[in-house]
Design a protein around this motif. Structure first.
Motif, short mmCIF file in Angstrom:
data_model
loop_
_atom_site.label_atom_id
_atom_site.label_comp_id
_atom_site.label_asym_id
_atom_site.label_seq_id
_atom_site.Cartn_x
_atom_site.Cartn_y
_atom_site.Cartn_z
N ILE A 5 0.85 -1.20 0.00
CA ILE A 5 0.00 0.00 0.00
C ILE A 5 0.88 1.25 0.00
O ILE A 5 0.61 2.22 -0.72
CB ILE A 5 -0.96 -0.01 1.21
N GLN A 6 1.96 1.21 0.77
CA GLN A 6 2.89 2.36 0.81
C GLN A 6 3.52 2.59 -0.56
O GLN A 6 3.74 3.73 -0.97
CB GLN A 6 3.97 2.12 1.87
N LEU A 7 3.80 1.51 -1.28
CA LEU A 7 4.37 1.61 -2.63
C LEU A 7 3.39 2.34 -3.56
O LEU A 7 3.80 3.20 -4.33
CB LEU A 7 4.64 0.19 -3.14
N ILE A 8 2.13 1.99 -3.47
CA ILE A 8 1.11 2.65 -4.30
C ILE A 8 1.05 4.13 -3.93
O ILE A 8 1.06 5.00 -4.81
CB ILE A 8 -0.28 2.00 -4.11
N LYS A 9 1.01 4.41 -2.66
CA LYS A 9 0.92 5.79 -2.18
C LYS A 9 2.13 6.62 -2.64
O LYS A 9 1.99 7.78 -3.04
CB LYS A 9 0.84 5.79 -0.65
N THR A 10 3.30 6.02 -2.61
CA THR A 10 4.54 6.70 -2.98
C THR A 10 4.66 6.96 -4.48
O THR A 10 5.05 8.04 -4.90
CB THR A 10 5.76 5.89 -2.50
N TYR A 11 4.32 5.97 -5.29
CA TYR A 11 4.60 6.07 -6.73
C TYR A 11 3.42 6.41 -7.62
O TYR A 11 3.61 6.74 -8.79
CB TYR A 11 5.29 4.78 -7.22
N ASP A 12 2.20 6.34 -7.10
CA ASP A 12 1.04 6.70 -7.92
C ASP A 12 -0.10 7.16 -7.02
O ASP A 12 -1.01 6.39 -6.69
CB ASP A 12 0.61 5.52 -8.79
N SER A 13 -0.07 8.42 -6.66
CA SER A 13 -1.04 8.95 -5.71
C SER A 13 -2.48 8.87 -6.22
O SER A 13 -3.41 8.66 -5.45
CB SER A 13 -0.69 10.39 -5.32
N ALA A 14 -2.67 8.99 -7.53
CA ALA A 14 -4.03 8.90 -8.09
C ALA A 14 -4.60 7.49 -7.89
O ALA A 14 -5.77 7.33 -7.51
CB ALA A 14 -4.03 9.27 -9.57
N LYS A 15 -3.80 6.47 -8.12
CA LYS A 15 -4.27 5.09 -7.93
C LYS A 15 -4.43 4.79 -6.45
O LYS A 15 -5.30 4.00 -6.06
CB LYS A 15 -3.32 4.11 -8.62
N TYR A 16 -3.64 5.42 -5.62
CA TYR A 16 -3.79 5.26 -4.18
C TYR A 16 -5.15 5.81 -3.72
O TYR A 16 -5.84 5.17 -2.93
CB TYR A 16 -2.65 5.98 -3.44
N VAL A 17 -5.55 6.95 -4.26
CA VAL A 17 -6.84 7.54 -3.92
C VAL A 17 -7.98 6.60 -4.33
O VAL A 17 -8.91 6.37 -3.56
CB VAL A 17 -7.02 8.94 -4.56
N VAL A 18 -7.90 6.04 -5.53
CA VAL A 18 -8.92 5.09 -5.98
C VAL A 18 -8.96 3.90 -5.03
O VAL A 18 -10.02 3.49 -4.56
CB VAL A 18 -8.67 4.62 -7.44
N PHE A 19 -7.79 3.33 -4.74
CA PHE A 19 -7.71 2.18 -3.84
C PHE A 19 -8.37 2.50 -2.50
O PHE A 19 -9.20 1.74 -2.00
CB PHE A 19 -6.24 1.78 -3.64
N LYS A 20 -8.02 3.63 -1.90
CA LYS A 20 -8.56 4.01 -0.59
C LYS A 20 -10.08 4.26 -0.66
O LYS A 20 -10.79 3.97 0.28
CB LYS A 20 -7.86 5.26 -0.04
N ASP A 21 -10.54 4.79 -1.79
CA ASP A 21 -11.96 5.09 -1.95
C ASP A 21 -12.83 3.83 -2.10
O ASP A 21 -13.98 3.82 -1.68
CB ASP A 21 -12.20 6.01 -3.15
N VAL A 22 -12.29 2.79 -2.73
CA VAL A 22 -13.13 1.64 -3.06
C VAL A 22 -12.90 0.41 -2.20
O VAL A 22 -13.79 -0.43 -2.07
CB VAL A 22 -13.00 1.23 -4.56
N CYS A 23 -11.73 0.27 -1.63
CA CYS A 23 -11.41 -0.96 -0.89
C CYS A 23 -11.63 -0.76 0.61
O CYS A 23 -10.99 0.07 1.24
CB CYS A 23 -9.97 -1.38 -1.14
N GLN A 24 -12.55 -1.55 1.15
CA GLN A 24 -12.83 -1.46 2.58
C GLN A 24 -12.09 -2.54 3.37
O GLN A 24 -11.90 -2.42 4.56
CB GLN A 24 -14.34 -1.57 2.82
N ARG A 25 -11.69 -3.59 2.67
CA ARG A 25 -11.07 -4.71 3.35
C ARG A 25 -10.15 -5.47 2.40
O ARG A 25 -10.42 -5.54 1.20
CB ARG A 25 -12.19 -5.65 3.82
N ILE A 26 -9.10 -6.04 2.94
CA ILE A 26 -8.22 -6.93 2.18
C ILE A 26 -8.21 -8.26 2.92
O ILE A 26 -8.07 -8.30 4.14
CB ILE A 26 -6.78 -6.37 2.09
N ASP A 27 -8.41 -9.33 2.16
CA ASP A 27 -8.42 -10.66 2.75
C ASP A 27 -7.60 -11.58 1.87
O ASP A 27 -7.19 -11.21 0.77
CB ASP A 27 -9.87 -11.17 2.88
#
Length: 120
Positions: A5-27
């Motif tokens: 998740i930190q990798l996404i946040k660091t290298y692609d902030s737009a995709k990080y925002v999408v991830f945070k907006d849509v994903c409530q859980r990881i299993d």
């Protein structure tokens, strides 16, 4: 997962925002492929044990990026064919992988292979 998740946040902030907006859980699940699940409004990314066994933070980040776009399409009730949606998710994943400083060559090769498979 936190490192991915930190990798996404660091290298692609737009995709990080999408991830945070849509994903409530990881299993995790015993499977050869990662996927998504939506049960009673709980939007979950299911990471396959096969993906974990690859021992690649880059791959786990790419999985989260790819599957988050699937979740976004579910949320938006996108009217795409399975083939078209999968192709777009791999294209989205590729744009993320290209931003990584040291992606494994097999990771990029896999995405190109899947894009050929799902090419509209």
């Amino acid at each position: 997962i936190d490192s991915a998740i930190q990798l996404i946040k660091t290298y692609d902030s737009a995709k990080y925002v999408v991830f945070k907006d849509v994903c409530q859980r990881i299993d995790f699940w015993k499977s050869s492929f990662s996927s998504t699940s939506v049960i009673e409004g709980d939007y979950t990314i299911l990471i396959a044990d096969a993906d974990v066994k690859l021992n690649s933070i880059n791959n786990l980040a790419a999985v989260l990026v790819h599957e988050s776009l699937h979740l976004m399409y579910i949320m938006e009730d996108a009217r795409l064919t399975e083939r078209e949606e999968e192709y777009r998710c791999y294209l989205y994943e590729l744009s993320f992988i290209k931003k990584l400083p040291t992606p494994e060559p097999w990771l990029t090769a896999n995405v190109y292979e899947k894009m050929q498979l799902y090419k509209p």
